[in-house]
Design a protein around this motif. Structure first.
Motif, PDB file in Angstrom:
ATOM      1  N   THR A 126      96.983 -32.417 110.066  1.00 30.19           N
ATOM      2  CA  THR A 126      96.641 -32.383 108.886  1.00 30.19           C
ATOM      3  C   THR A 126      95.019 -31.767 108.730  1.00 30.19           C
ATOM      4  OG1 THR A 126      97.327 -34.585 107.811  1.00 30.19           O
ATOM      5  CG2 THR A 126      95.887 -33.348 106.404  1.00 30.19           C
ATOM      6  N   ASN A 127      95.601 -30.491 107.724  1.00 33.01           N
ATOM      7  CA  ASN A 127      94.518 -29.329 107.410  1.00 33.01           C
ATOM      8  C   ASN A 127      94.327 -28.514 106.720  1.00 33.01           C
ATOM      9  OD1 ASN A 127      95.416 -26.372 108.591  1.00 33.01           O
ATOM     10  ND2 ASN A 127      96.693 -27.744 110.082  1.00 33.01           N
ATOM     11  N   VAL A 128      93.195 -27.774 106.001  1.00 33.18           N
ATOM     12  CA  VAL A 128      93.118 -27.337 105.194  1.00 33.18           C
ATOM     13  C   VAL A 128      92.016 -25.793 105.930  1.00 33.18           C
ATOM     14  CG1 VAL A 128      92.045 -27.013 102.950  1.00 33.18           C
ATOM     15  CG2 VAL A 128      92.275 -29.410 103.121  1.00 33.18           C
ATOM     16  N   LYS A 129      92.262 -24.529 104.718  1.00 31.61           N
ATOM     17  CA  LYS A 129      91.990 -23.493 105.193  1.00 31.61           C
ATOM     18  C   LYS A 129      91.332 -23.299 104.175  1.00 31.61           C
ATOM     19  CE  LYS A 129      94.949 -22.212 108.750  1.00 31.61           C
ATOM     20  NZ  LYS A 129      95.818 -20.820 109.796  1.00 31.61           N
ATOM     21  N   TYR A 130      90.229 -23.435 103.593  1.00 27.38           N
ATOM     22  CA  TYR A 130      90.157 -22.489 102.339  1.00 27.38           C
ATOM     23  C   TYR A 130      89.052 -20.846 102.389  1.00 27.38           C
ATOM     24  CZ  TYR A 130      87.408 -23.137  97.574  1.00 27.38           C
ATOM     25  OH  TYR A 130      86.707 -23.752  97.228  1.00 27.38           O
ATOM     26  N   PHE A 131      89.428 -20.375 101.919  1.00 28.73           N
ATOM     27  CA  PHE A 131      89.198 -18.517 102.278  1.00 28.73           C
ATOM     28  C   PHE A 131      87.612 -18.097 101.080  1.00 28.73           C
ATOM     29  CE2 PHE A 131      93.298 -19.100 103.591  1.00 28.73           C
ATOM     30  CZ  PHE A 131      93.593 -18.337 104.876  1.00 28.73           C
ATOM     31  N   MET A 132      86.490 -18.188 101.698  1.00 28.74           N
ATOM     32  CA  MET A 132      85.333 -17.929 100.732  1.00 28.74           C
ATOM     33  C   MET A 132      85.853 -16.804 100.774  1.00 28.74           C
ATOM     34  SD  MET A 132      82.619 -21.565 101.779  1.00 28.74           S
ATOM     35  CE  MET A 132      81.910 -20.923 100.279  1.00 28.74           C
ATOM     36  N   LYS A 133      85.153 -16.231  99.178  1.00 28.44           N
ATOM     37  CA  LYS A 133      84.983 -15.147  99.356  1.00 28.44           C
ATOM     38  C   LYS A 133      83.749 -14.267  99.986  1.00 28.44           C
ATOM     39  CE  LYS A 133      86.591 -13.954  94.747  1.00 28.44           C
ATOM     40  NZ  LYS A 133      86.940 -14.171  93.246  1.00 28.44           N
ATOM     41  N   THR A 134      82.481 -15.362  99.990  1.00 28.94           N
ATOM     42  CA  THR A 134      81.346 -14.918 100.415  1.00 28.94           C
ATOM     43  C   THR A 134      81.443 -15.113 102.133  1.00 28.94           C
ATOM     44  OG1 THR A 134      80.618 -17.827 100.602  1.00 28.94           O
ATOM     45  CG2 THR A 134      79.390 -16.016  98.914  1.00 28.94           C
ATOM     46  N   SER A 135      82.544 -15.180 103.287  1.00 26.62           N
ATOM     47  CA  SER A 135      82.440 -15.675 104.605  1.00 26.62           C
ATOM     48  C   SER A 135      83.428 -14.201 104.480  1.00 26.62           C
ATOM     49  CB  SER A 135      83.070 -17.276 104.933  1.00 26.62           C
ATOM     50  OG  SER A 135      82.973 -17.295 105.741  1.00 26.62           O
ATOM     51  N   ALA A 137      85.032 -14.985 107.686  1.00 28.62           N
ATOM     52  CA  ALA A 137      86.838 -16.194 108.396  1.00 28.62           C
ATOM     53  C   ALA A 137      86.301 -17.333 107.386  1.00 28.62           C
ATOM     54  CB  ALA A 137      85.615 -16.443 109.461  1.00 28.62           C
ATOM     55  N   PRO A 138      87.535 -17.854 107.306  1.00 30.91           N
ATOM     56  CA  PRO A 138      88.193 -19.219 106.093  1.00 30.91           C
ATOM     57  C   PRO A 138      87.244 -20.515 107.241  1.00 30.91           C
ATOM     58  CG  PRO A 138      90.354 -18.024 107.636  1.00 30.91           C
ATOM     59  CD  PRO A 138      89.041 -17.718 107.620  1.00 30.91           C
ATOM     60  N   LEU A 139      86.859 -21.046 106.144  1.00 30.60           N
ATOM     61  CA  LEU A 139      86.738 -22.443 106.873  1.00 30.60           C
ATOM     62  C   LEU A 139      87.979 -23.362 107.429  1.00 30.60           C
ATOM     63  CD1 LEU A 139      84.060 -24.462 106.704  1.00 30.60           C
ATOM     64  CD2 LEU A 139      84.998 -25.465 104.537  1.00 30.60           C
ATOM     65  N   ILE A 140      87.866 -23.961 108.000  1.00 25.45           N
ATOM     66  CA  ILE A 140      88.881 -24.249 108.275  1.00 25.45           C
ATOM     67  C   ILE A 140      88.943 -25.693 108.922  1.00 25.45           C
ATOM     68  CG2 ILE A 140      91.064 -25.176 110.892  1.00 25.45           C
ATOM     69  CD1 ILE A 140      90.725 -22.138 110.958  1.00 25.45           C
ATOM     70  N   LEU A 141      89.700 -27.112 108.265  1.00 24.02           N
ATOM     71  CA  LEU A 141      88.758 -28.628 108.432  1.00 24.02           C
ATOM     72  C   LEU A 141      89.949 -29.547 108.278  1.00 24.02           C
ATOM     73  CD1 LEU A 141      86.578 -30.258 105.680  1.00 24.02           C
ATOM     74  CD2 LEU A 141      88.682 -31.636 106.544  1.00 24.02           C
ATOM     75  N   ASN A 142      90.635 -30.072 109.908  1.00 22.02           N
ATOM     76  CA  ASN A 142      91.069 -30.897 110.422  1.00 22.02           C
ATOM     77  C   ASN A 142      90.861 -32.289 110.050  1.00 22.02           C
ATOM     78  OD1 ASN A 142      92.805 -28.702 111.437  1.00 22.02           O
ATOM     79  ND2 ASN A 142      91.448 -28.045 112.941  1.00 22.02           N
ATOM     80  N   ALA A 143      91.225 -33.348 110.185  1.00 26.97           N
ATOM     81  CA  ALA A 143      91.528 -34.511 109.769  1.00 26.97           C
ATOM     82  C   ALA A 143      92.473 -35.042 109.092  1.00 26.97           C
ATOM     83  CB  ALA A 143      90.608 -34.517 108.332  1.00 26.97           C
ATOM     84  N   ARG A 144      92.772 -36.703 109.841  1.00 29.20           N
ATOM     85  CA  ARG A 144      93.782 -37.614 109.493  1.00 29.20           C
ATOM     86  C   ARG A 144      94.071 -37.681 107.906  1.00 29.20           C
ATOM     87  NH1 ARG A 144      97.556 -39.144 112.643  1.00 29.20           N
ATOM     88  NH2 ARG A 144      97.559 -41.040 111.658  1.00 29.20           N
ATOM     89  N   GLU A 145      93.438 -37.677 106.944  1.00 28.06           N
ATOM     90  CA  GLU A 145      93.317 -37.770 105.794  1.00 28.06           C
ATOM     91  C   GLU A 145      92.260 -37.031 104.845  1.00 28.06           C
ATOM     92  OE1 GLU A 145      92.267 -41.780 102.575  1.00 28.06           O
ATOM     93  OE2 GLU A 145      93.291 -41.929 104.621  1.00 28.06           O
ATOM     94  N   ILE A 146      93.160 -36.408 103.299  1.00 25.79           N
ATOM     95  CA  ILE A 146      92.325 -34.934 103.018  1.00 25.79           C
ATOM     96  C   ILE A 146      91.915 -35.208 101.750  1.00 25.79           C
ATOM     97  CG2 ILE A 146      91.420 -32.551 103.213  1.00 25.79           C
ATOM     98  CD1 ILE A 146      92.504 -31.675 105.860  1.00 25.79           C
TER      99      ILE A 146
END
Length: 239
Positions: A126-135, A137-146
């Motif tokens: 399970t993961n999320v990729k968040y493409f912020m305008k101020t960065s 590179a995307p913020l990549i967040l891996n976890a068992r539950e999101i």
């Protein structure tokens, strides 16, 4: 002459009635399209409709679309009453924030509110990729539950959390991302947060009770507090 006049009037009223009918149909079609645009459309290889259309079950190549939200999965069940979509197998969620920043989320299972843009994903990888305008590179967040909250303004992560940054990886058993602060917060749970990062040519492993990672190109840093421990590696250049 009278018959001719009556025929002319009759023809005029028929044309007027036909025109009015066409205009009325167009009005209803436009109104229907406007109302339908905000609804969730579910497609798939096999569809089953229950409770007079209130429940839709899709199997094989399942897809649901509502505004900025698109969900794909092997199987899904959509409840029109509360707008909740339950997806199983290869779940992929594609959405955008109010500032049109793309967000991609992946999991084995998901319960997602299609109208509100919030929900929960869980399972392996399970993961999320968040493409912020101020960065860059995307913020990549891996976890068992999101958990996605407040129309993607906040993201909660639990169990085996990894936040991948351009400088390294932060490990924890919990994390909270807040869009308004462009930051990810880590707190001591069963384990303390650990940051394995490279900074200014030095590789370091840091451990603390609390960590805050700021994910903006103009303000990219980690702030640590509470019994901070560090192991730093650096190359010694002796002339």
């Amino acid at each position: 002459m009278i018959k001719s006049s009556l025929k002319t009037k009759k023809s005029f009223f028929l044309r007027l009635a036909a025109s009015s009918f066409v205009i009325l149909c167009l009005f209803f079609l436009v109104s229907y399209a406007e109302n339908f645009a905000d609804k969730t459309v579910v497609t798939g290889d096999v569809l089953e409709v229950l409770k007079s259309g209130e429940i839709i079950i899709s199997k094989g190549g399942s897809k649901a679309v509502s505004g900025k939200n698109t969900v794909k999965a092997d199987e899904m069940t959509y409840n029109r009453k509360d707008s909740i979509l339950s997806a199983v197998g290869n779940v992929r969620i594609f959405s955008k924030t109010d500032e049109n920043e793309p967000v991609e989320a992946y999991g084995s299972y998901a319960d997602y509110n299609m109208e509100a843009g919030r929900g929960k994903l869980w399972g392996d990888k399970t993961n999320v990729k968040y493409f912020m305008k101020t960065s860059s590179a995307p913020l990549i967040l891996n976890a068992r539950e999101i958990v996605l909250n407040r129309n993607l303004e906040t993201i909660d992560a639990y169990k085996n959390v990894e936040v991948i940054t351009s400088s390294g990886v932060i490990y924890s058993d919990n994390a909270l991302f807040e869009k308004k602060n462009e930051a990810v917060y880590f707190n001591k749970g069963e384990k303390r947060p650990v940051a394995d990062v490279n900074y200014d040519g030095r590789k370091g492993v840091y451990e603390a009770d609390k960590m805050t990672f700021y994910n903006s190109d103009k303000n990219k840093k980690i702030v640590m507090s509470g019994s901070v421990e560090a192991k730093i590696e650096m190359d010694d250049k002796i002339q």
